[in-house]
Design an enzyme around this catalytic site. Sequence first.
Site, PDB file in Angstrom:
ATOM      1  CE  LYS A  52      50.911 -20.446  25.978  1.00 25.05           C
ATOM      2  NZ  LYS A  52      50.230 -20.944  24.808  1.00 25.05           N
ATOM      3  CD  GLN A  96      50.378 -21.736  21.349  1.00 25.08           C
ATOM      4  OE1 GLN A  96      50.884 -21.785  22.461  1.00 25.08           O
ATOM      5  NE2 GLN A  96      49.354 -20.953  21.076  1.00 25.08           N
ATOM      6  CG  ASP A 119      45.579 -24.435  26.890  1.00 26.00           C
ATOM      7  OD1 ASP A 119      45.811 -23.344  27.449  1.00 26.00           O
ATOM      8  OD2 ASP A 119      46.126 -24.803  25.835  1.00 26.00           O
TER       9      ASP A 119
END
Length: 284
Positions: A52, A96, A119
Site C-alpha cells: 500500500k 489492516q 475499505d
Amino acid sequence: MGKLIDGKMVAAKVKKEAAADVEALKRQGIQTTLAVILVGDDPASQVYVRNKRKDCEEIGIKSLEYRLSEQTTQEELLKLVRELNERPDVNGILCQLPLPKHLNEAEVINAISPLKDVDAFHPANVGKIMIGAYDFLPCTPAGVMELLRQYGVSAEGKRCVVIGRSNIVGKPMAMLLLHDNGTVTICHSRTKELAEICRQADILVAAVGKAKFVTADMVKEDAVVIDVGMNRNEAGKLCGDVDFEAVEPKASLITPVPGGVGPMTRAVLMKNTVKAAKIQNVAK
Ligand code: NAP
C-alpha cells in the site's frame, strides 16, 4: 492468450487515473493522504501494508503508517482512529485486518469515519452499497467489476454465481453483480449441489480461500471465471481458488493468480483514497 484477463494492465490504468486526480488536487493545494494502521506483526499483513505504501508513493498519495505493538489495547487503537478522524489532513483511514485476537474488529471498523472509510467496511457504507447509492466500494469486488467492464463483460441478464459470502468479498460482490443486472446466486459451505449451481454460471466468481477448489467439471463452456482466491500451494507458491490449468480451456475469459484480481484490489484502494479527498474537500 486472448482469454487471459490482465489485472496488472487494468490496474495500471486505474492508478494512472488516480494519479492524475491526485495531481489536480495538489494544484488546489490539497495533498491526498492515507493513514494505514497495522497492529502486531502478522507477516502477510506486513506485505500488504508495504504494498500500500508503494502504491501511494507511485501515484503521489502521502502515506502515514502507524505500526502498533501486538499488545495494543482496544482503547489505544480506538483513540488513534478517533484522532485520525479529526485530522483534516488525513483523507483515508485503513486498519489492516485481521487484528490480533484480543481486539474487537467490528468496533474498530465502526469507529472509522464513514467519509474516510476507504475499505468501505463501515456499516453505513455497506448499507449504501445495498441501496446502490455509495461513495466507496470495497476494493476487491469493485476491482472485479472494473475488470469485467474493461473486458466488455456486462452481467446484465447473465447467471452469476459467487462462491463465498464474506462481508469483504462474497456479499458485496454479489450485490455489485446484481446492480449490473445479473441474476445472482451466492454459494457457501452449506450449499448443496454446488458443482451443479456453478455449472449454470455465465460469470463465476470464486472467493473461497481453497486452492484448486473450482475444478473443470464445475465450469460451463465459455464461462467468465474470476478467481479472487489467494492461497499458497504445497510448494509455497501463490495460487487462486481455481484449478487454472484444467479450467482455462473451458473459459472464455479467466483471471490468473497472481496478476488478476490482486492488483485491482490495490488500485481501487488508491482510487477510493482520492475519492475520499475529493468528497471531503467538496464538503468544506
Ligand atoms: P472468508 O471470509 O474465509 O470466506 C470464505 C467463504 O468461502 C465463506 O463464505 C465460506 O462459507 C466459503 N467456503 C468455504 N469452504 C467452502 C466450501 N467447501 N464450499 C463452498 N463455500 C465454501 O474469505 P474471504 O476474506 O472472503 O477471502 C476469500 C479468498 O479471497 C481468500 O483466499 C482470500 O485470501 C482472498 N482474497 C483476495 C483478495 C485479492 O485482492 N485478490 C482480497 C480479499 C480476499 P461459509 O460462510 O459458509 O463459511
